[in-house]
Design a protein around this motif. Structure first.
Motif, PDB file in Angstrom:
ATOM      1  N   ASN A 218      81.925  21.258 -63.195  1.00 36.90           N
ATOM      2  CA  ASN A 218      81.523  22.543 -62.599  1.00 36.90           C
ATOM      3  C   ASN A 218      80.090  22.952 -62.946  1.00 36.90           C
ATOM      4  N   SER A 219      79.254  21.983 -63.275  1.00 33.63           N
ATOM      5  CA  SER A 219      77.859  22.286 -63.614  1.00 33.63           C
ATOM      6  C   SER A 219      77.046  21.002 -63.575  1.00 33.63           C
ATOM      7  N   HIS A 220      75.747  21.149 -63.434  1.00 26.76           N
ATOM      8  CA  HIS A 220      74.855  19.995 -63.578  1.00 26.76           C
ATOM      9  C   HIS A 220      73.464  20.484 -63.930  1.00 26.76           C
ATOM     10  N   LEU A 221      72.593  19.551 -64.271  1.00 35.57           N
ATOM     11  CA  LEU A 221      71.247  19.863 -64.754  1.00 35.57           C
ATOM     12  C   LEU A 221      70.254  18.917 -64.085  1.00 35.57           C
ATOM     13  N   VAL A 222      69.099  19.463 -63.700  1.00 32.88           N
ATOM     14  CA  VAL A 222      68.021  18.675 -63.093  1.00 32.88           C
ATOM     15  C   VAL A 222      66.735  18.950 -63.864  1.00 32.88           C
ATOM     16  N   HIS A 223      65.943  17.914 -64.101  1.00 33.52           N
ATOM     17  CA  HIS A 223      64.631  18.128 -64.736  1.00 33.52           C
ATOM     18  C   HIS A 223      63.632  17.103 -64.213  1.00 33.52           C
ATOM     19  N   TYR A 224      62.373  17.519 -64.113  1.00 32.59           N
ATOM     20  CA  TYR A 224      61.285  16.616 -63.728  1.00 32.59           C
ATOM     21  C   TYR A 224      59.956  17.292 -64.039  1.00 32.59           C
ATOM     22  N   PRO A 225      58.916  16.497 -64.252  1.00 37.29           N
ATOM     23  CA  PRO A 225      57.600  17.069 -64.570  1.00 37.29           C
ATOM     24  C   PRO A 225      56.936  17.636 -63.330  1.00 37.29           C
ATOM     25  N   VAL A 226      56.125  18.682 -63.521  1.00 31.62           N
ATOM     26  CA  VAL A 226      55.350  19.285 -62.436  1.00 31.62           C
ATOM     27  C   VAL A 226      53.949  19.602 -62.956  1.00 31.62           C
ATOM     28  N   ARG A 227      53.115  20.129 -62.052  1.00 30.47           N
ATOM     29  CA  ARG A 227      51.748  20.546 -62.377  1.00 30.47           C
ATOM     30  C   ARG A 227      50.956  19.426 -63.041  1.00 30.47           C
ATOM     31  N   GLY A 228      51.005  18.244 -62.376  1.00 31.60           N
ATOM     32  CA  GLY A 228      50.237  17.113 -62.876  1.00 31.60           C
ATOM     33  C   GLY A 228      50.656  16.705 -64.277  1.00 31.60           C
ATOM     34  N   ASP A 229      51.969  16.734 -64.554  1.00 28.94           N
ATOM     35  CA  ASP A 229      52.528  16.340 -65.856  1.00 28.94           C
ATOM     36  C   ASP A 229      52.196  17.335 -66.966  1.00 28.94           C
ATOM     37  N   ARG A 230      51.885  18.567 -66.629  1.00 31.70           N
ATOM     38  CA  ARG A 230      51.591  19.557 -67.673  1.00 31.70           C
ATOM     39  C   ARG A 230      52.811  20.402 -68.041  1.00 31.70           C
ATOM     40  N   GLU A 231      53.818  20.459 -67.167  1.00 31.83           N
ATOM     41  CA  GLU A 231      55.014  21.246 -67.432  1.00 31.83           C
ATOM     42  C   GLU A 231      56.249  20.457 -67.028  1.00 31.83           C
TER      43      GLU A 231
END
Length: 400
Positions: A218-231
């Protein structure tokens, strides 16, 4: 063009989000004058990261902004899929150079604010587009001519603007949608997205090498870098009732951590890092509902807001802009017929992708035996084959 006397009337676009900005650019390329209105007095970030698959990049290339995006995007080599129960990797979707060679365009991840800023810069430098902030379309009035009288309100007055067409790009809570008979209201899905970004130097390298998708009950998580690998962009999604008075709100971090209390410790440690979390109620608009009425058309989330389980919401809005412009050449004579043709051409693809997102919402949150079967399939699937499953979505180009 249809004119009243010697006046060439513009097309009005309600909403200067990603879809509205893209539509303004695409229609200006066809020679139309555009008035782009947004009730916000200043355009600011809504949400955080988003994914630009090859189909979206093809459309952005047509709009002339792809090169300007390169300094602020990231191109992950893979999407790694993990178990939120055991912490073990379940599978991998091959991205990077593999997907660019396969489809001719890259797979990028980007901060929504960066994409909006680059589209906005392009709009401001494009002749024929007038941007009116702090202005909101209220209604339409009849006209004796072959055009509309658009009633709008800004901070100074309520005014009338003669226009050739009204395009509703005003999002999931669209007011333009109310002008279209038999319109569909947005529907709360029973799921919530918690969003935050973290400075990249505050997280371990394991979180930044690739995009990540974690699956749990009943849940999941997503992550990836943004802002040219700054965040690092982090989105935690869960089945949850919505108690707030508005459809987005600041989130209680302790409540979020309690919701993810039985996840692996390294995931929980990641969730502790952001100082501030925001949460959104995930809502959808049935893509099979009506999009057009006379000289009025809906696009993007106003027509077909979808759950983020296929990461195609922004892409579909950008595609809409390209196809809408294709049906409205500068010398178009019958605008209602052109808008109906736009709706007919887009509905099958958009409704199909919306159904995939609904299906993924169930599959991502499986429990018990179905979750075990899903995880087994993921472990046995080769990365290239996982990528090929999305060919029908990613192979779309702006020339189709």
């Amino acid at each position: 063009m249809t004119q009243d006397g010697d006046v060439q009337h513009p097309i009005v676009i309600a909403g200067a989000g990603i879809g509205g900005l893209a539509a303004a650019l695409a229609l200006a390329q066809q020679g139309h004058r555009i008035v782009l209105m947004d009730r916000a007095r200043q355009l600011s970030e809504v949400g955080a990261g988003l994914q630009l698959s090859p189909n979206a990049c093809s459309a952005l290339d047509r709009l002339g902004v792809l090169d300007a995006l390169k300094p602020v995007v990231c191109a992950p080599d893979s999407l790694r899929i993990w178990s939120g129960r055991s912490g073990r990797q379940l599978g991998r979707v091959q991205l990077g150079s593999f997907i660019e060679q396969r489809h001719g365009y890259p797979f990028w991840v980007v901060h929504r604010a960066d994409l909006q800023r680059i589209l906005l810069d392009k709009v401001r430098e494009t002749p024929g587009i007038t941007l009116r902030l702090g202005a909101e379309v209220l209604d339409l009035a009849p006209s004796p001519y072959e055009h509309l009288v658009c009633i709008y309100q800004d901070e100074n007055e309520t005014g009338n603007l003669h226009c050739r067409a009204l395009i509703g790009a005003d999002g999931v809570w669209s007011k333009t949608r109310k002008i279209v008979p038999r319109h569909q209201n947005a529907h709360f899905s029973g799921q919530v997205a918690y969003r935050a970004t973290i400075p990249i130097d505050k997280v371990a390298p394991r979180w930044t090498r690739d995009s990540g998708l974690w699956l749990h009950s009943n849940s999941h998580l997503v992550h990836y870098p943004v802002r040219g690998d700054r965040e690092l962009n982090v989105v935690a999604l869960a089945e949850e009732a919505w108690q707030d008075e508005t459809w987005s709100a600041k989130a209680d971090k302790e409540a979020l951590l309690h919701r993810f209390k039985d996840w692996p410790s390294d995931v929980r440690n990641l969730l502790r890092l952001p100082e501030t979390w925001l949460k959104w109620a995930l809502c959808s608009v049935d893509a099979l509902g009506p999009w057009t009425h006379g000289h009025v058309a809906l696009m993007g989330d106003a027509a077909h807001a979808m759950l983020p389980y296929m990461a195609q919401g922004a892409a579909m809005a950008i595609e809409d802009a390209i196809v809408l412009a294709r049906h409205l050449p500068g010398d178009v004579k019958n605008i209602p017929a052109a808008l109906r043709a736009f709706e007919r051409s887009r509905k099958p693809r958009v409704s199909h992708i919306q159904s995939i997102a609904f299906r993924n919402a169930r599959v991502f949150h499986y429990t018990g035996v179905p979750a075990l079967a899903r995880d087994t399939v993921l472990r046995l699937s080769k990365p290239a084959r996982m990528t090929a499953r999305f060919d029908g979505i990613y192979s779309w180009t702006a020339d189709q």
